[in-house]
Design a protein around this motif. Sequence first.
Motif, PDB file in Angstrom:
ATOM      1  N   ASN A 165      -7.949   0.725   9.399  1.00  0.00           N
ATOM      2  CA  ASN A 165      -8.409   2.103   9.526  1.00  0.00           C
ATOM      3  C   ASN A 165      -9.793   2.052  10.158  1.00  0.00           C
ATOM      4  OD1 ASN A 165      -8.398   4.887   9.398  1.00  0.00           O
ATOM      5  ND2 ASN A 165      -7.663   4.921   7.276  1.00  0.00           N
ATOM      6  N   GLU A 222       0.840  -1.186   0.000  1.00  0.00           N
ATOM      7  CA  GLU A 222       0.000   0.000   0.000  1.00  0.00           C
ATOM      8  C   GLU A 222       0.874   1.234   0.000  1.00  0.00           C
ATOM      9  OE1 GLU A 222      -2.988   0.126   2.971  1.00  0.00           O
ATOM     10  OE2 GLU A 222      -3.539  -1.978   2.731  1.00  0.00           O
ATOM     11  N   SER A 246      -3.689   3.909  -0.405  1.00  0.00           N
ATOM     12  CA  SER A 246      -3.778   3.716   1.040  1.00  0.00           C
ATOM     13  C   SER A 246      -5.217   3.451   1.449  1.00  0.00           C
ATOM     14  CB  SER A 246      -3.243   4.944   1.777  1.00  0.00           C
ATOM     15  OG  SER A 246      -1.890   5.164   1.464  1.00  0.00           O
ATOM     16  N   SER A 302     -12.753   2.452   0.865  1.00  0.00           N
ATOM     17  CA  SER A 302     -12.006   2.792  -0.344  1.00  0.00           C
ATOM     18  C   SER A 302     -10.514   2.694  -0.048  1.00  0.00           C
ATOM     19  CB  SER A 302     -12.362   4.202  -0.832  1.00  0.00           C
ATOM     20  OG  SER A 302     -12.042   5.169   0.161  1.00  0.00           O
ATOM     21  N   GLY A 303      -9.735   2.319  -1.074  1.00  0.00           N
ATOM     22  CA  GLY A 303      -8.295   2.122  -0.896  1.00  0.00           C
ATOM     23  C   GLY A 303      -8.014   0.774  -0.265  1.00  0.00           C
ATOM     24  N   LEU A 359      -8.390   4.139   3.236  1.00  0.00           N
ATOM     25  CA  LEU A 359      -8.981   5.316   3.851  1.00  0.00           C
ATOM     26  C   LEU A 359      -9.931   4.893   4.962  1.00  0.00           C
ATOM     27  CD1 LEU A 359      -9.707   7.439   0.647  1.00  0.00           C
ATOM     28  CD2 LEU A 359      -7.680   7.470   2.117  1.00  0.00           C
ATOM     29  N   ALA A 360     -10.309   5.894   5.778  1.00  0.00           N
ATOM     30  CA  ALA A 360     -11.248   5.616   6.858  1.00  0.00           C
ATOM     31  C   ALA A 360     -12.605   5.265   6.276  1.00  0.00           C
ATOM     32  CB  ALA A 360     -11.358   6.815   7.789  1.00  0.00           C
TER      33      ALA A 360
END
Length: 898
Positions: free
Chosen positions: A665, A521, A591, A617-618, A593-594
């Motif tokens: 996350n 990532e 990366s 997402s990510g 995401l939250a």
Amino acid sequence: MEKLVHRLPDAGRSLVTGPGGLDHGPWRSPPRSSAIVLAVSVVVLLLAPSVAVASGESAGAVPGTPRPPPVSPGPPPALGAHAPFWTNLTTGVTPPAGTLIVNDTADHYILGYRPNETNGPFQTQATWRFANGAWKNISTGAGEGPSSSEPGSQGVAMTYDAWDGYVVAVGGPQSTWEFHRGNWTRLTTTCAALCASFRFGQEVKLSYDAQLRATVLFDGGLDENPGGSVWTLAGTTWSPVCSGPPTNYSDCWETGTTPLRSGSGGDGEPAMTYDIRDGELVLFGGTSPTANGIPEPDCETWTLTNATWTLLNVSQRNHPPCRDHATLVDDRTKGYVLMFGGIYWDCQAFCFPSTLYALADTWLFALGKWWPVPTPNAPPRQGLASMAYDAAAPGVLCFQGDGNGGAPPPGRDNTTWIWSATPPPVGLQLIASLPTVTPGLPVTFHATFQGGTPPMAYAWSFGDGNHSTAAMPSEAFYAARNYTVSLTIRDSSNHSAFGKVRISVVPVQSGVLVIRPDPAEAGRPVAFSDRVSGGIPPIQVTWSFGDGTSANGPNVTHTFVKPGAYGVQVTLTGSDGNQQTSSVELAVAPSLLAPVIAMSPEPAAVGAPVYFSATVSGGIAPYRYAWDFGDGGMGGDQSTIAHTFASSAPVEVEVTVTDAVGVQNRGFAVHTSTLSVTASSNVSWGASPLTVGFNAAAGGGFPSYAYWWSFGDGTSSASPRSSHTYLAAGNYTAVLVVTDTRPGLVVVQQIITVLPGGGPLTVTLSASSSTAAIDSPVFFTASPSGGAGAYSLAWNAPSGCSSVGGAELECIPAHAGTLVVGVSVRDPFGHSNTVNASVVVGGNGTPSSGPRSPGAVSSASVPPWLTPFGEGALLCAAAVALGFLLVRRERGQGPPRR
């Protein structure tokens, strides 16, 4: 020779041959040799007496018989083209400096013995052996030997007694030892007449005399006794050697011609050995007293034959310089006596140790003369060396002693040298150009050693079935395993040595590439490792990450800034230059995401399920979910999940998302229930003036809450708990408006009925019908008036009746007859009234529907008691209340916001 008569052969005595020639056995019996050896010895003695004299330690006839004529003097010993020379044989572990050595003929090795010292650095004695070019410590098996710290002695002397067949060592007057078959044994000795009072000197020399067939001891003197006496050890008996019958022991060294030694401060240690060729004991050097009593190094050469000392001419040109502590040994190979080293000083007064210095010259003695030998590669200067004839070389072995001549600080040495024209090869070491190689890479071998007589023959075995006779061969190994390469060298004197070396053949280096996480990532570190095997260390590992950066080492980390596909390359370089390169494509995802949480419905009623969903997402799918609903409830691994809340308080809902490579996350959301209000009054009807208590409680929504009461008579209150008094009769609608911080809004109403007050308290009771059918309802309504304050009403009715409002009772008769119902009304001031009413119940009565009194309603958004007013009335009331509330807020009169 009267003292030696006990050594003459007698009945039952046998003859044995020693390694150096024909030797006579000891006076004690039984003999040590077998009958076969005895017979051979006699034959050799009868057929070749001259050979025995020339080559062995037995120098001729039995003591007391005529001695053969001496060898005629001649030129110096012919060293010839194969002249002996000094060779350093020091390899591996060696004995400590100061070790005495002697040729142990019976045990077939050189015996080394280091006596302990009273005040020296060697407090523990040690026994060593030298064979096949190497020293070995045999102290454990040898046991305890003589000590230089025993009473009456400052040193130990050793020699090999060919007659008795063992090594004799002396450590003092009462300390006589034998070493045989690897063990020390103390001998119980006796002395002839007058011996009991005699004390050996500080420095003694031992040598086996083949002519006397005895071990001869020369006394170098003690501080209180001058030296010069000679003793023989026959078996276990010590006897003095004198030129005539002694009357006391001073006759043996103070009368006649004898080599005197100092007893006043000097150690008086000469060098002594037996000259096999000339059949005499040779003594050189030491110290002698001067007129002023100061000892000086001695230059005299003495020979002992038939108990007679002879001083040789010291004026010859090549006579050795004066010295003390020199070393003499008979070199049987060449037929001469060899001398090396010693200590010299030049004193006009007493010499301090710092004035001493050691010598490093080599001399030969034969035919009564000395010859110096140039030795450019001689051992270092030595004052306390020890030498012994080594038949294996053949040659003379020299073990170094003290290179400082005994002067402080000590310069002790522990090197091993040999004087030989054919020194054996020792210290063979095999050296490989590459001890660790990869398959097919050639390795060059060569050997180092000391000694040996050229030319050398080489026999290599490489452990792979191949051999070579070259001095420096090369070999390539193709199978990855360990090989033992061995070499046997043999010199022209038929000496041999063996050595080996290990070669490790390893596979060409290779690696196992490990990337964690994979895929990776962006923005998070990635660990790279290459597990290298094979190759020749050190292995260099170089990384290229495909984003313009690189690193070195088997274990590195790297962070990719942007997502994408990267070509990672690793190169292994061995110390032999061999390289291998591996490549791999690494996917780098965005990366993680939250996660975003969605809730439905929101807000929701308490006790009703709420549905949550997380949008991710990510990161790298698949994802794992873990929910925390904030009220103690937890959720499983689902992206969409339902939960029911038992409380209206707002809570923070959290979801933790973990992607496929372990990156986490978290997302958060605040959940609240629908805003709800509970309102009530303690009185719903009564006579004027009527005091009513109002109570309200809000829940859900988004606290804090604002309350506003409108009592229906033009008055209001902003407190959730209020008390209001109605003065005039009438029906009043009390409206409550509650708001939260969003704002949310709830409107509720309370209906208050106020009857005329004053006068006596009266009540009327009416029925909805005068007759009623069985199982059909009939309603009774109480109508009080008068009095003051809130009314309390109590019904007196049969079973089947129940209150449906504060002033209304419903009855369902089950039997025909008269139904009688009573009611009692009371106000707060104690006034009361009671009335009854009756209804005739028949079988075919007509159902009736009497008036209904509205009851109090406790409600949420739509209280049931608003139903009679209709939806239009409710909306109108809410609009009016909200408008009124907003107007009061603008004027600063509305309910405060909390």
